[in-house]
Motif scaffolding. Structure first.
Motif, PDB file in Angstrom:
ATOM      1  N   THR A 177       0.824  -1.204   0.000  1.00 24.77           N
ATOM      2  CA  THR A 177       0.000   0.000   0.000  1.00 24.77           C
ATOM      3  C   THR A 177       0.860   1.256   0.000  1.00 24.77           C
ATOM      4  OG1 THR A 177      -1.793  -1.125   1.155  1.00 24.77           O
ATOM      5  CG2 THR A 177      -1.765   1.278   1.276  1.00 24.77           C
ATOM      6  N   MET A 178       1.930   1.259   0.758  1.00 26.06           N
ATOM      7  CA  MET A 178       2.794   2.434   0.820  1.00 26.06           C
ATOM      8  C   MET A 178       3.390   2.761  -0.542  1.00 26.06           C
ATOM      9  SD  MET A 178       4.135   4.938   2.397  1.00 26.06           S
ATOM     10  CE  MET A 178       3.776   4.628   4.128  1.00 26.06           C
ATOM     11  N   LEU A 179       3.877   1.741  -1.253  1.00 25.56           N
ATOM     12  CA  LEU A 179       4.497   1.982  -2.556  1.00 25.56           C
ATOM     13  C   LEU A 179       3.492   2.462  -3.597  1.00 25.56           C
ATOM     14  CD1 LEU A 179       7.091  -0.932  -2.931  1.00 25.56           C
ATOM     15  CD2 LEU A 179       7.522   1.487  -2.486  1.00 25.56           C
ATOM     16  N   ILE A 180       2.236   2.067  -3.461  1.00 23.96           N
ATOM     17  CA  ILE A 180       1.199   2.555  -4.374  1.00 23.96           C
ATOM     18  C   ILE A 180       1.184   4.082  -4.385  1.00 23.96           C
ATOM     19  CG2 ILE A 180      -1.318   2.787  -4.656  1.00 23.96           C
ATOM     20  CD1 ILE A 180      -1.567  -0.140  -3.855  1.00 23.96           C
ATOM     21  N   PHE A 181       1.422   4.684  -3.229  1.00 19.80           N
ATOM     22  CA  PHE A 181       1.414   6.142  -3.114  1.00 19.80           C
ATOM     23  C   PHE A 181       2.797   6.749  -3.344  1.00 19.80           C
ATOM     24  CE2 PHE A 181      -2.346   4.861  -0.785  1.00 19.80           C
ATOM     25  CZ  PHE A 181      -3.280   5.793  -1.208  1.00 19.80           C
ATOM     26  N   VAL A 182       3.810   6.191  -2.697  1.00 24.40           N
ATOM     27  CA  VAL A 182       5.114   6.842  -2.647  1.00 24.40           C
ATOM     28  C   VAL A 182       5.873   6.739  -3.967  1.00 24.40           C
ATOM     29  CG1 VAL A 182       7.387   6.801  -1.549  1.00 24.40           C
ATOM     30  CG2 VAL A 182       5.317   6.631  -0.151  1.00 24.40           C
ATOM     31  N   LEU A 183       5.810   5.597  -4.648  1.00 24.94           N
ATOM     32  CA  LEU A 183       6.604   5.439  -5.864  1.00 24.94           C
ATOM     33  C   LEU A 183       6.191   6.428  -6.960  1.00 24.94           C
ATOM     34  CD1 LEU A 183       8.897   4.013  -7.250  1.00 24.94           C
ATOM     35  CD2 LEU A 183       7.320   2.175  -7.908  1.00 24.94           C
ATOM     36  N   PRO A 184       4.895   6.545  -7.314  1.00 23.35           N
ATOM     37  CA  PRO A 184       4.531   7.586  -8.289  1.00 23.35           C
ATOM     38  C   PRO A 184       4.853   8.988  -7.797  1.00 23.35           C
ATOM     39  CG  PRO A 184       2.760   5.986  -8.043  1.00 23.35           C
ATOM     40  CD  PRO A 184       3.746   5.716  -6.945  1.00 23.35           C
ATOM     41  N   GLY A 185       4.736   9.204  -6.477  1.00 23.97           N
ATOM     42  CA  GLY A 185       5.039  10.515  -5.918  1.00 23.97           C
ATOM     43  C   GLY A 185       6.502  10.880  -6.057  1.00 23.97           C
ATOM     44  N   VAL A 186       7.390   9.931  -5.823  1.00 25.05           N
ATOM     45  CA  VAL A 186       8.835  10.185  -5.941  1.00 25.05           C
ATOM     46  C   VAL A 186       9.202  10.472  -7.395  1.00 25.05           C
ATOM     47  CG1 VAL A 186      11.102   9.098  -5.783  1.00 25.05           C
ATOM     48  CG2 VAL A 186       9.493   8.901  -3.882  1.00 25.05           C
ATOM     49  N   ILE A 187       8.625   9.716  -8.329  1.00 20.46           N
ATOM     50  CA  ILE A 187       8.888   9.964  -9.753  1.00 20.46           C
ATOM     51  C   ILE A 187       8.445  11.386 -10.120  1.00 20.46           C
ATOM     52  CG2 ILE A 187       8.255   9.313 -12.108  1.00 20.46           C
ATOM     53  CD1 ILE A 187       7.969   6.419 -11.058  1.00 20.46           C
ATOM     54  N   GLY A 188       7.245  11.743  -9.683  1.00 17.89           N
ATOM     55  CA  GLY A 188       6.741  13.090  -9.955  1.00 17.89           C
ATOM     56  C   GLY A 188       7.599  14.169  -9.335  1.00 17.89           C
ATOM     57  N   ALA A 189       8.037  13.946  -8.098  1.00 20.58           N
ATOM     58  CA  ALA A 189       8.855  14.942  -7.404  1.00 20.58           C
ATOM     59  C   ALA A 189      10.187  15.166  -8.114  1.00 20.58           C
ATOM     60  CB  ALA A 189       9.098  14.488  -5.962  1.00 20.58           C
ATOM     61  N   LEU A 190      10.813  14.105  -8.587  1.00 22.35           N
ATOM     62  CA  LEU A 190      12.095  14.244  -9.284  1.00 22.35           C
ATOM     63  C   LEU A 190      11.941  15.060 -10.570  1.00 22.35           C
ATOM     64  CD1 LEU A 190      13.613  10.653  -8.865  1.00 22.35           C
ATOM     65  CD2 LEU A 190      14.470  12.790  -7.860  1.00 22.35           C
ATOM     66  N   LEU A 191      10.904  14.773 -11.344  1.00 20.31           N
ATOM     67  CA  LEU A 191      10.712  15.490 -12.605  1.00 20.31           C
ATOM     68  C   LEU A 191      10.391  16.964 -12.366  1.00 20.31           C
ATOM     69  CD1 LEU A 191       8.716  12.807 -14.640  1.00 20.31           C
ATOM     70  CD2 LEU A 191      11.121  13.439 -14.862  1.00 20.31           C
ATOM     71  N   LEU A 192       9.630  17.240 -11.331  1.00 19.87           N
ATOM     72  CA  LEU A 192       9.330  18.633 -10.993  1.00 19.87           C
ATOM     73  C   LEU A 192      10.581  19.375 -10.527  1.00 19.87           C
ATOM     74  CD1 LEU A 192       5.912  18.140  -9.192  1.00 19.87           C
ATOM     75  CD2 LEU A 192       6.299  19.746 -11.072  1.00 19.87           C
ATOM     76  N   ALA A 193      11.377  18.729  -9.704  1.00 18.37           N
ATOM     77  CA  ALA A 193      12.559  19.385  -9.146  1.00 18.37           C
ATOM     78  C   ALA A 193      13.617  19.654 -10.212  1.00 18.37           C
ATOM     79  CB  ALA A 193      13.155  18.524  -8.033  1.00 18.37           C
ATOM     80  N   LEU A 194      13.687  18.798 -11.240  1.00 20.75           N
ATOM     81  CA  LEU A 194      14.712  18.960 -12.268  1.00 20.75           C
ATOM     82  C   LEU A 194      14.415  20.128 -13.216  1.00 20.75           C
ATOM     83  CD1 LEU A 194      15.424  15.234 -13.218  1.00 20.75           C
ATOM     84  CD2 LEU A 194      16.964  16.803 -12.022  1.00 20.75           C
ATOM     85  N   PHE A 195      13.147  20.449 -13.394  1.00 22.11           N
ATOM     86  CA  PHE A 195      12.780  21.488 -14.361  1.00 22.11           C
ATOM     87  C   PHE A 195      13.443  22.837 -14.058  1.00 22.11           C
ATOM     88  CE2 PHE A 195       9.310  24.677 -15.533  1.00 22.11           C
ATOM     89  CZ  PHE A 195       9.808  24.878 -16.815  1.00 22.11           C
ATOM     90  N   PRO A 196      13.306  23.388 -12.834  1.00 24.85           N
ATOM     91  CA  PRO A 196      13.970  24.687 -12.575  1.00 24.85           C
ATOM     92  C   PRO A 196      15.493  24.583 -12.569  1.00 24.85           C
ATOM     93  CG  PRO A 196      12.235  24.232 -10.954  1.00 24.85           C
ATOM     94  CD  PRO A 196      12.491  22.959 -11.683  1.00 24.85           C
ATOM     95  N   LEU A 197      16.031  23.379 -12.322  1.00 21.35           N
ATOM     96  CA  LEU A 197      17.480  23.225 -12.333  1.00 21.35           C
ATOM     97  C   LEU A 197      18.033  23.314 -13.751  1.00 21.35           C
ATOM     98  CD1 LEU A 197      18.031  20.334  -9.738  1.00 21.35           C
ATOM     99  CD2 LEU A 197      18.459  22.776  -9.421  1.00 21.35           C
ATOM    100  N   PHE A 198      17.372  22.635 -14.695  1.00 16.41           N
ATOM    101  CA  PHE A 198      17.856  22.629 -16.074  1.00 16.41           C
ATOM    102  C   PHE A 198      17.392  23.852 -16.864  1.00 16.41           C
ATOM    103  CE2 PHE A 198      18.649  18.236 -15.010  1.00 16.41           C
ATOM    104  CZ  PHE A 198      19.785  17.926 -15.744  1.00 16.41           C
TER     105      PHE A 198
END
Length: 422
Positions: A177-198
């Motif tokens: 159950t935890m991974l159902i929420f956290v795994l898509p969230g981590v993927i989303g967080a990484l892509l969001l965080a990279l945008f202002p960096l690049f």
């Protein structure tokens, strides 16, 4: 950096580069995955674990979270417009929203009760919405008229694809159950965080300072002068009505599939992902046709109506569906319609936004037309599905028919009343 003069009152002129658009697409993908996987699948799983048979609770949880964000979104918009930092005005809110959203998903994963699930989703939905709103406001700040349709198409396509792939990811780890929420969230967080960096937004420290925030300015931030900006008002109303219909027909999707296909809720993720993957092609067609053709033909309103009409056809197919093939047909038509409508209407919004130096506030007001339906429609839909319900089966036929009628009405309002955009 490819941008217009940020903070000025004029139209953006400089074209966005392909690289900028690429990273914007990835960030939009991430925000959508992190938001929509819990909304369309994860929370339903938690409800079946904690309160089986009470699917109407989904409407209460999602509706309450939307209401909370509805209250805070203009404050976020005003704060964003006035932010002066090395990172710019919008980028700090991408990071802030991402952190809050990820924390909310962790809370839901650990939640021992529906009350905590609800509290976690208030955090999660608010956070991902803040990040997503910052991305949209960046587009309002930077997109010239000649790119509005196609860039809206490409980012809109990402928001269509992301939930489908995200649910596939969630289904692959559905034993946790935890991974159902956290795994898509981590993927989303990484892509969001990279945008202002690049693709950094650029400093806003040298922009003119706006007046100090007062109680009056905050209150006024929740609205606008309807008589002064009639096109913005009519588009807002049409969007509002369309999205009520949309949320009527999408909020209970997981439970709808489970009932019509006679399957346990936890096993529906595979069906949802399969239907969604097929619908991705339709969403791509809707976004590309709507965005690129509306740019080329310089016609927006006709494509908005076409999206509404297609949504009605899809709703009729879903309302009468008791087999997987018909469910697929209805879902594909609705994905095509949503992508077409959302892409072109977003281009209309960028064209008619009243005061560009207050883009954050006006984009927040625009979001009311989507967030109020997202808050109210699930609550109303939870009542509608009980009308004429027989035994444990909910009345999804009525729900989908009403949703289709509302979507059509929204498209007609924009077609007939918005005058300054063709």
């Amino acid at each position: 950096m490819p941008s217009a003069e940020v903070g000025g009152g004029g139209e953006p002129q400089q074209l966005m580069s392909r690289g900028y658009i690429f990273w914007l697409m990835l960030a939009s993908f991430g925000a959508s995955m992190a938001m929509m996987v819990p909304l369309s699948y994860g929370i339903a799983v938690r409800i079946t674990e904690l309160a089986p048979g009470h699917e109407e609770v989904l409407g209460y949880i999602t509706g309450t979270a939307q209401l909370v964000y509805l209250v805070i979104s203009p404050l976020i918009g005003i704060w964003s417009d006035r932010t002066r930092s090395r990172l710019g005005r919008r980028s700090p809110f991408i990071y802030l929203g991402t952190a809050i959203g990820l924390a909310g998903l962790v809370v839901i994963g650990f939640a021992p009760s529906l009350l905590i699930v609800g509290a976690g989703w208030i955090l999660g939905m608010s956070g991902w919405s803040i990040a997503g709103a910052a991305l949209q406001t960046l587009q309002a700040d930077k997109l010239p008229e000649s790119q509005r349709g196609r860039v809206s198409a490409l980012t809109g396509l990402m928001t269509q694809i992301a939930p489908v792939l995200g649910i596939g990811v969630a289904y692959a780890v559905s034993s946790s159950t935890m991974l159902i929420f956290v795994l898509p969230g981590v993927i989303g967080a990484l892509l969001l965080a990279l945008f202002p960096l690049f693709k950094p937004e650029g400093s806003s420290k040298d922009l003119p300072r706006r007046d100090q925030v007062t109680l009056r300015s905050v209150i006024s931030g929740y609205g606008f002068d309807v008589r002064k900006y009639p096109d913005f008002a009519w588009n807002w109303l049409g969007r509002f009505v369309f999205f009520i219909g949309l949320y009527f027909n999408t909020t209970f999707g997981t439970f709808f599939y489970a009932q019509r296909l006679d399957m346990p809720v936890r096993e529906v993720a595979g069906i949802v992902a399969t239907v969604g993957m097929i619908g991705v092609l339709a969403a791509a067609a809707g976004a590309v046709v709507g965005g690129f053709l509306s740019d080329k033909l310089q016609r927006r309103r006709l494509f908005v109506l076409l999206g509404a009409v297609l949504f009605v056809v899809g709703a009729l197919a879903e309302a009468t569906a008791w087999s997987l093939p018909q469910i697929i047909i209805g879902a594909v038509l609705m994905q095509l319609a949503i992508a077409l409508f959302a892409t072109v209407d977003q281009a209309i919004i960028f064209a008619i936004i009243p005061e560009r130096d207050q883009a954050g506030r006006y984009m927040a007001v625009t979001q009311f037309a989507q967030k109020i339906p997202a808050a109210v429609a699930p609550l109303l839909a939870g009542v509608v599905i009980t009308i004429g319900a027989v035994g444990g089966d909910k009345n999804y036929t009525l729900l989908y028919l009403v949703g289709g009628v509302l979507a059509l009405a929204g498209g007609l309002i924009i077609l007939l009343k918005v005058k300054s955009v063709r």
